[in-house]
Design a protein around this motif. Sequence first.
Motif, PDB file in Angstrom:
ATOM      1  N   ARG A 129       0.826  -1.211   0.000  1.00 51.95           N
ATOM      2  CA  ARG A 129       0.000   0.000   0.000  1.00 51.95           C
ATOM      3  C   ARG A 129       0.862   1.264   0.000  1.00 51.95           C
ATOM      4  O   ARG A 129       0.605   2.210  -0.746  1.00 51.95           O
ATOM      5  N   SER A 130       1.938   1.258   0.807  1.00 51.28           N
ATOM      6  CA  SER A 130       2.845   2.418   0.793  1.00 51.28           C
ATOM      7  C   SER A 130       3.540   2.551  -0.559  1.00 51.28           C
ATOM      8  O   SER A 130       3.779   3.665  -1.038  1.00 51.28           O
ATOM      9  N   GLU A 131       3.861   1.414  -1.162  1.00 56.17           N
ATOM     10  CA  GLU A 131       4.521   1.458  -2.474  1.00 56.17           C
ATOM     11  C   GLU A 131       3.586   2.080  -3.517  1.00 56.17           C
ATOM     12  O   GLU A 131       4.009   2.864  -4.372  1.00 56.17           O
ATOM     13  N   TYR A 132       2.301   1.738  -3.428  1.00 56.28           N
ATOM     14  CA  TYR A 132       1.296   2.323  -4.329  1.00 56.28           C
ATOM     15  C   TYR A 132       1.182   3.832  -4.090  1.00 56.28           C
ATOM     16  O   TYR A 132       1.202   4.637  -5.028  1.00 56.28           O
ATOM     17  N   ASP A 133       1.089   4.237  -2.814  1.00 56.60           N
ATOM     18  CA  ASP A 133       0.927   5.662  -2.486  1.00 56.60           C
ATOM     19  C   ASP A 133       2.137   6.484  -2.946  1.00 56.60           C
ATOM     20  O   ASP A 133       1.992   7.615  -3.418  1.00 56.60           O
ATOM     21  N   GLU A 193      -1.794  -0.549  -9.739  1.00 55.50           N
ATOM     22  CA  GLU A 193      -1.769   0.608 -10.635  1.00 55.50           C
ATOM     23  C   GLU A 193      -1.828   0.176 -12.092  1.00 55.50           C
ATOM     24  O   GLU A 193      -2.471   0.823 -12.923  1.00 55.50           O
ATOM     25  N   ARG A 194      -1.171  -0.935 -12.409  1.00 59.47           N
ATOM     26  CA  ARG A 194      -1.138  -1.338 -13.821  1.00 59.47           C
ATOM     27  C   ARG A 194      -2.503  -1.844 -14.285  1.00 59.47           C
ATOM     28  O   ARG A 194      -2.859  -1.663 -15.457  1.00 59.47           O
ATOM     29  N   VAL A 195      -3.282  -2.442 -13.387  1.00 54.17           N
ATOM     30  CA  VAL A 195      -4.636  -2.856 -13.775  1.00 54.17           C
ATOM     31  C   VAL A 195      -5.513  -1.612 -13.919  1.00 54.17           C
ATOM     32  O   VAL A 195      -6.242  -1.465 -14.906  1.00 54.17           O
ATOM     33  N   GLU A 196      -5.416  -0.685 -12.980  1.00 54.93           N
ATOM     34  CA  GLU A 196      -6.169   0.578 -13.107  1.00 54.93           C
ATOM     35  C   GLU A 196      -5.831   1.268 -14.426  1.00 54.93           C
ATOM     36  O   GLU A 196      -6.697   1.841 -15.085  1.00 54.93           O
ATOM     37  N   SER A 197      -4.545   1.212 -14.822  1.00 56.95           N
ATOM     38  CA  SER A 197      -4.073   1.900 -16.028  1.00 56.95           C
ATOM     39  C   SER A 197      -4.193   1.045 -17.279  1.00 56.95           C
ATOM     40  O   SER A 197      -3.887   1.511 -18.374  1.00 56.95           O
ATOM     41  N   GLY A 198      -4.562  -0.223 -17.137  1.00 58.75           N
ATOM     42  CA  GLY A 198      -4.753  -1.104 -18.292  1.00 58.75           C
ATOM     43  C   GLY A 198      -3.479  -1.439 -19.033  1.00 58.75           C
ATOM     44  O   GLY A 198      -3.515  -1.659 -20.252  1.00 58.75           O
ATOM     45  N   LEU A 199      -2.339  -1.477 -18.350  1.00 56.22           N
ATOM     46  CA  LEU A 199      -1.076  -1.821 -19.013  1.00 56.22           C
ATOM     47  C   LEU A 199      -0.990  -3.336 -19.194  1.00 56.22           C
ATOM     48  O   LEU A 199      -1.255  -4.105 -18.270  1.00 56.22           O
TER      49      LEU A 199
END
Length: 369
Positions: free
Chosen positions: A43-47, A236-242
């Motif tokens: 979670r910290s890595e994402y933030d 993040e990559r799923v949110e961004s569709g990579l």
Amino acid sequence: VPQITFSPRIRKSPFYEATVRDGVTDFTVYNKMLMPTSFGDLRSEYDRLLGGVAMWDVSVERQIQLLGPDAAKLAQYLSSRDLTNMVIGQGKYVAMCDHDGRILNDPILLKLAEDRFWFSIADSDMLLWCRAVASERGFEVHVSEPDVSPLAVQGPLAEDLLADLFGDLARQLKYFWFEETHLGDIPVVLCRSGWSKQGGFELFLQDGSYGDELYEKIKTVGQKYNIGPGAPNHVERVESGLLSWGGDTTPDSNPFEAGMARFVDTDTRVDYIGKDALQKIASAGPRRLLTGLLFDANAPSEWPLPERMPVTKDGTPVGTTSAIVHSHRLNRTIGMAQLERSIVEAGSAVELAGPDGVQRATPHPLPFL
Ligand code: THG
């Protein structure tokens, strides 16, 4: 918990010691090499990626170098994209396909000189493929995997940090463009790229013996931006569709099924491997499509499963998932799946049978955000 046995077949990155010092807790194997996937607090890595700056060891993105008079001819013949107008200093996202249009890899192609190219590859054995094709075609080109190791610096503060190190060069680079340069004595290629949509750069270290020095230099200058370690971020990559080749694709996927249609040129005069097959698929329309999945409700926490899951429509199989995550920004369970084209185009609700019951979801365009 079972462990992976280390051996010389599983290669280490030049940043390995530095990531161990930084507290790496998890690795995956990619291109027969260890890649950090977590430093213990996802979670910290994402933030940090969303609001600051993070440094990732992505040396597993190996470079396949084409060097020699026929390098440009080979780069084109291996890529299902028209490279006619590509210039030195430019990178392009390409699909490499076989003769039946199956996608073998989805690299970023970098043109370093008229006779020197790098395919910055995803997780498949492209050295074998590139050498075989070069020899079979009789091309005059030397194909190798040079000592080059990308280090990603990603997040909204990445540009400020790299401008401290490289000056205006960092600010002037356009998306996917790069320049060969030095950081003190350290030879690098600085490129505005990276497997996130939060902005950032990749430094392609051209001499592994400087691995520690480069990592520590960025870490030191990064202190004022609160830099921290990280890894390609699954949420993040799923949110961004990579696209994750080999994850979102299967061995028989073609680029149209993998969401890469806009990077494939079928209506072009240039020739490349798989062109006829891709033209046929394009005119008939692919059978399946990669899509996002928006779950009706948040799935239980044991749901973000690492395996593919069958997806059904009224009990009939219509495809499989490749990712299920909890999106922090949408506060909802989301996923990626390859589903029958008709289901995706109609936006039909589907079902997934998980560990504790059935969840309903709806196809959603990628990216989510
Ligand atoms: N950087 C480098 N090499 C790599 C990757 C990388 N090799 C392996 C893997 N990642 C290749 N795959 C991708 C997938 C997607 C993107 C980059 C590399 C990407 N796609 C954007 C998109 O789809 O929205 C933009 C594409 C575009 O507009 O041209 O960034 O990360 N060195």
